[in-house]
Write an enzyme that holds these catalytic residues in place. Structure first.
Site, PDB file in Angstrom:
ATOM      1  N   ASN A  47       0.862  -1.186   0.000  1.00  0.00           N
ATOM      2  CA  ASN A  47       0.000   0.000   0.000  1.00  0.00           C
ATOM      3  C   ASN A  47       0.891   1.225   0.000  1.00  0.00           C
ATOM      4  O   ASN A  47       1.022   1.923   1.001  1.00  0.00           O
ATOM      5  CB  ASN A  47      -0.867   0.018   1.269  1.00  0.00           C
ATOM      6  CG  ASN A  47      -2.194  -0.668   1.055  1.00  0.00           C
ATOM      7  OD1 ASN A  47      -2.650  -0.821  -0.075  1.00  0.00           O
ATOM      8  ND2 ASN A  47      -2.821  -1.080   2.142  1.00  0.00           N
ATOM      9  N   SER A  96      -5.794  -5.831  -3.122  1.00  0.00           N
ATOM     10  CA  SER A  96      -6.825  -5.781  -2.079  1.00  0.00           C
ATOM     11  C   SER A  96      -7.484  -7.136  -1.874  1.00  0.00           C
ATOM     12  O   SER A  96      -7.633  -7.914  -2.812  1.00  0.00           O
ATOM     13  CB  SER A  96      -7.906  -4.758  -2.430  1.00  0.00           C
ATOM     14  OG  SER A  96      -8.894  -4.768  -1.413  1.00  0.00           O
ATOM     15  N   LYS A 150      -5.648   2.329  -5.608  1.00  0.00           N
ATOM     16  CA  LYS A 150      -5.733   1.536  -4.367  1.00  0.00           C
ATOM     17  C   LYS A 150      -5.959   2.461  -3.160  1.00  0.00           C
ATOM     18  O   LYS A 150      -6.714   2.127  -2.242  1.00  0.00           O
ATOM     19  CB  LYS A 150      -4.472   0.691  -4.175  1.00  0.00           C
ATOM     20  CG  LYS A 150      -4.453  -0.107  -2.861  1.00  0.00           C
ATOM     21  CD  LYS A 150      -5.665  -1.030  -2.742  1.00  0.00           C
ATOM     22  CE  LYS A 150      -5.631  -2.057  -1.643  1.00  0.00           C
ATOM     23  NZ  LYS A 150      -5.383  -1.643  -0.304  1.00  0.00           N
ATOM     24  N   HIS A 197      -9.501   3.298  -3.214  1.00  0.00           N
ATOM     25  CA  HIS A 197     -10.235   2.106  -2.762  1.00  0.00           C
ATOM     26  C   HIS A 197     -10.290   2.098  -1.233  1.00  0.00           C
ATOM     27  O   HIS A 197     -11.340   1.869  -0.623  1.00  0.00           O
ATOM     28  CB  HIS A 197      -9.545   0.839  -3.289  1.00  0.00           C
ATOM     29  CG  HIS A 197      -9.982  -0.423  -2.602  1.00  0.00           C
ATOM     30  ND1 HIS A 197      -9.539  -0.778  -1.344  1.00  0.00           N
ATOM     31  CD2 HIS A 197     -10.836  -1.395  -2.979  1.00  0.00           C
ATOM     32  CE1 HIS A 197     -10.103  -1.915  -0.972  1.00  0.00           C
ATOM     33  NE2 HIS A 197     -10.894  -2.317  -1.955  1.00  0.00           N
ATOM     34  N   ASN A 198      -9.166   2.375  -0.622  1.00  0.00           N
ATOM     35  CA  ASN A 198      -9.116   2.348   0.843  1.00  0.00           C
ATOM     36  C   ASN A 198      -9.914   3.491   1.463  1.00  0.00           C
ATOM     37  O   ASN A 198     -10.563   3.312   2.490  1.00  0.00           O
ATOM     38  CB  ASN A 198      -7.669   2.377   1.335  1.00  0.00           C
ATOM     39  CG  ASN A 198      -7.005   1.019   1.197  1.00  0.00           C
ATOM     40  OD1 ASN A 198      -7.415   0.208   0.377  1.00  0.00           O
ATOM     41  ND2 ASN A 198      -5.993   0.757   1.991  1.00  0.00           N
ATOM     42  N   GLU A 204     -13.279   2.392   1.342  1.00  0.00           N
ATOM     43  CA  GLU A 204     -13.413   1.339   2.380  1.00  0.00           C
ATOM     44  C   GLU A 204     -13.667   1.986   3.759  1.00  0.00           C
ATOM     45  O   GLU A 204     -14.556   1.557   4.503  1.00  0.00           O
ATOM     46  CB  GLU A 204     -12.119   0.512   2.383  1.00  0.00           C
ATOM     47  CG  GLU A 204     -11.960  -0.493   3.494  1.00  0.00           C
ATOM     48  CD  GLU A 204     -10.564  -1.143   3.465  1.00  0.00           C
ATOM     49  OE1 GLU A 204     -10.159  -1.662   2.405  1.00  0.00           O
ATOM     50  OE2 GLU A 204      -9.865  -1.118   4.502  1.00  0.00           O
ATOM     51  N   LYS A 261      -3.810   2.660   9.215  1.00  0.00           N
ATOM     52  CA  LYS A 261      -2.408   2.652   8.792  1.00  0.00           C
ATOM     53  C   LYS A 261      -2.041   3.838   7.923  1.00  0.00           C
ATOM     54  O   LYS A 261      -0.883   4.053   7.658  1.00  0.00           O
ATOM     55  CB  LYS A 261      -2.116   1.346   8.052  1.00  0.00           C
ATOM     56  CG  LYS A 261      -2.249   0.123   8.927  1.00  0.00           C
ATOM     57  CD  LYS A 261      -1.406  -1.021   8.410  1.00  0.00           C
ATOM     58  CE  LYS A 261      -1.782  -2.333   9.046  1.00  0.00           C
ATOM     59  NZ  LYS A 261      -2.914  -2.979   8.384  1.00  0.00           N
ATOM     60  N   ARG A 283     -12.566   7.871  13.089  1.00  0.00           N
ATOM     61  CA  ARG A 283     -11.548   6.990  13.683  1.00  0.00           C
ATOM     62  C   ARG A 283     -10.691   7.782  14.666  1.00  0.00           C
ATOM     63  O   ARG A 283     -10.308   7.284  15.725  1.00  0.00           O
ATOM     64  CB  ARG A 283     -10.672   6.361  12.590  1.00  0.00           C
ATOM     65  CG  ARG A 283     -11.413   5.324  11.773  1.00  0.00           C
ATOM     66  CD  ARG A 283     -10.445   4.396  11.069  1.00  0.00           C
ATOM     67  NE  ARG A 283     -11.142   3.577  10.087  1.00  0.00           N
ATOM     68  CZ  ARG A 283     -10.592   2.590   9.403  1.00  0.00           C
ATOM     69  NH1 ARG A 283      -9.312   2.306   9.574  1.00  0.00           N
ATOM     70  NH2 ARG A 283     -11.282   1.887   8.534  1.00  0.00           N
TER      71      ARG A 283
HETATM   72  C1  6PG Z   1      -7.363  -4.174   1.418  1.00  0.00           C
HETATM   73  C2  6PG Z   1      -7.263  -3.305   2.648  1.00  0.00           C
HETATM   74  C3  6PG Z   1      -5.893  -3.283   3.226  1.00  0.00           C
HETATM   75  C4  6PG Z   1      -5.733  -2.362   4.419  1.00  0.00           C
HETATM   76  C5  6PG Z   1      -6.482  -2.759   5.612  1.00  0.00           C
HETATM   77  C6  6PG Z   1      -6.195  -1.939   6.868  1.00  0.00           C
HETATM   78  O1  6PG Z   1      -7.734  -3.625   0.402  1.00  0.00           O
HETATM   79  O2  6PG Z   1      -7.096  -5.364   1.496  1.00  0.00           O
HETATM   80  O3  6PG Z   1      -7.590  -1.995   2.283  1.00  0.00           O
HETATM   81  O4  6PG Z   1      -5.022  -2.884   2.210  1.00  0.00           O
HETATM   82  O5  6PG Z   1      -4.411  -2.341   4.762  1.00  0.00           O
HETATM   83  O6  6PG Z   1      -7.850  -2.686   5.356  1.00  0.00           O
HETATM   84  O7  6PG Z   1      -6.253  -0.589   6.642  1.00  0.00           O
HETATM   85  P1  6PG Z   1      -6.288   0.423   7.862  1.00  0.00           P
HETATM   86  O8  6PG Z   1      -5.320  -0.093   8.883  1.00  0.00           O
HETATM   87  O9  6PG Z   1      -5.873   1.745   7.341  1.00  0.00           O
HETATM   88  O10 6PG Z   1      -7.682   0.384   8.370  1.00  0.00           O
END
Ligand code: 6PG
Length: 514
Positions: free
Chosen positions: A119, A145, A199, A202-203, A206, A277, A304
């Site tokens: 990432n 992902s 990506k 995407h996050n 997410e 992260k 968060r």
């Molecule tokens: C994925 C996720 C992954 C990510 C975790 C934790 O696509 O598989 O996005 O890459 O690292 O979901 O992310 P956080 O620690 O930022 O919540």
């Protein structure tokens, strides 16, 4: 006599003859190990390397296949690969990637391909791609992902870099990616850092999805009084319809899970402090720099951050006034959690509103979640469009939606509708303007607003849900109060303003006029 399996278990460096392996994987953490297993399972001979050789040995012992070779040194690892080499780095983003590249460089030759599957921040990827191109090395920055299971059985892959680099990796990537109705979940996203950028978005999406689900859960639980078991049923039912997605599916499963120690719901025993992260905050920073509003994603990051300040919240809970949501009693909803505040068989929300129809509240929650989710995706996709324009990436948004349909964390039936929207109009200014989406949001309007109103009146923090609704209302506002903001800027800083009635740049001596 030693079998071939045993031989593989006891390798030193390298087990394969020189030039034996077709693909190399560096980094045998959870993601790296699983992706290496996935690649090998598809019939490819894989050389593996890990900074600590013990881990390599452990991996080889757990995966006794003839198609794996482990090496103790980077030189042996590279030597075991057929030329031109293809190497996937699955190491933590940042300095570990730079160090890995530095370590590899003395052994690489023109035409070799390096892929960063971490990432990584897209600007780091761009920098490395330029530097490596000067040495004839091809470079891909690839979003991966799907977590552990995705890496093992089919992730969504978002590779970016030169077309030539993608063409080299494509045969293997197509085999290991998740497969959906219209092909593998991989496509050449675009040049440079385009893959890692997508990506990152995407996050961000997410984060938005997760926060929206959390807020819906909070209202249904604290205002509607639904028990965890009832909530699990609700989410499982939603997963059969327009909200069908991985995150809704696992939410239902999480809510059902019992704690081995207390036998109560495990989710109730988990500390309410969300970690992260960094990819979510990168998205927010990028949105601000690109001047693209992404309020749902920003609010999800903020939520968060607020959760992390537990001590502040504990203090605030004893000091600040406001409605206090509490579980309510209901004869009309046997699956409810029970508690104080019920009256006459109906639920009474902390705001005093009488919720005599919990099913109607659940229906409103469903409408609110769908509409808010659409607004959040509209923000993420607009960011991709803007970056693609700024950096000349020519990203196909419909293709992005397609490769997110399987393997990744945000996979959802909904992405098929997004894919169709961009197939109808690839240059769609906003997802919300697609006729199907605008009608879907119009149809959910009332329930969506009712749900948020109830949540706010009950004192539930609904940052992402409110942000999505404000986004929707902002996009449909032909006139916003920014005229006043501009006047203030001009008043205190002579920052000038534009006028509605003619072109030009204007300034007023405000203090004189007042
Ligand atoms: C994925 C996720 C992954 C990510 C975790 C934790 O696509 O598989 O996005 O890459 O690292 O979901 O992310 P956080 O620690 O930022 O919540």
């Amino acid at each position: 006599m030693e079998t071939e399996e045993e031989e593989a278990k006891t390798v030193s460096e390298p087990v394969g003859a020189e030039g034996w392996a077709e693909f190399g994987v560096i980094g045998l953490g959870v993601m790296g190990a699983n992706i290496a297993l996935n690649i090998e399972e598809k019939g490819t001979k894989v050389a593996v390397f890990n900074r600590s050789y013990d881990r390599t040995i452990e991996f080889l012992k757990s995966a006794p296949s003839k198609r794996f070779a482990g090496a103790e040194t980077l030189s042996a690892f590279v030597a075991s690969l057929a030329s031109p080499r293809a190497i996937l780095m699955m190491v933590p983003a940042g300095s570990a990637v730079d160090e890995t590249i530095e370590g590899l460089l003395p052994y690489l030759r023109t035409g070799d391909l390096l892929i960063d599957g971490g990432n990584e921040f897209f600007e780091n990827t761009e920098r490395r791609a330029v530097k490596l191109a000067q040495q004839g090395i091809l470079y891909l920055g690839m979003g991966v992902s799907g977590g552990e299971t995705g890496a093992r059985h089919g992730p969504s892959l978002m590779p970016g870099g030169k077309a030539e680099a993608y063409a080299r990796a494509e045969p293997v990537l197509r085999k290991i990616a998740a497969q959906v109705d219209d092909g593998p979940c991989v496509t050449h996203i675009g040049p440079g850092g385009a893959g890692h950028y997508v990506k990152m978005i995407h996050n961000g999406i997410e984060y938005g999805d997760m926060q929206l689900i959390a807020e819906i859960y909070d209202v249904l639980r604290r205002v509607g009084g639904l028990s965890n078991d009832r909530l699990a049923e609700v989410f499982a039912e939603w997963n059969e319809g327009e909200l069908e997605s991985y995150l809704i599916e696992i939410t239902a499963k999480i809510l059902r899970r019992r704690d081995d120690e207390t036998q109560g719901a495990l989710v109730d025993m988990i500390l309410d402090q969300a970690k992260m992260k960094g990819t979510g905050s990168w998205t927010v920073r990028d949105a601000a720099q690109r001047m693209v509003p992404a309020p749902t994603i920003a609010s999800a990051v903020d939520a968060r951050l607020m959760s992390a300040h537990r001590e502040l919240r504990l203090l605030g809970a004893s000091k600040l006034a406001g409605p206090i949501p509490s579980l309510v009693d209901s004869a009309s909803n046997s699956g409810n959690a029970g508690g104080a505040g019920g009256a006459g068989g109906a639920n009474r929300s902390p705001s005093g509103a009488c919720i005599d129809d919990v099913d109607a509240l659940i229906a409103d929650a469903r409408a609110a979640l769908y509409a808010a989710k659409a607004c959040s995706y509209a923000q993420g996709l607009m960011l991709i469009q803007a970056a693609s324009r700024d950096l000349n990436w020519a990203i196909d948004i419909g293709e992005v939606a397609r490769i997110w349909k399987g393997g990744c964390i945000i996979r959802a039936a909904f992405l098929g509708r997004i894919q169709a929207a961009y197939a109808r109009k690839p240059t769609l200014e906003s997802l919300l303007f697609d006729a199907d989406f605008s009608q879907e949001l119009a149809a959910r309007q009332e329930g969506w607003r009712r749900f948020i109103t109830l949540g706010i009146a009950s004192g539930i923090p609904l940052s992402a849900s409110c942000a999505s609704l404000a986004y929707y209302d902002g996009v449909r506002s032909a006139r916003l109060p920014a005229n006043l903001t501009q006047a203030q800027r001009d008043y205190f800083g002579a920052h000038t303003y534009a006028r509605c009635d003619r072109d030009g740049v204007f300034h007023t001596e405000w203090s004189e006029a007042s």
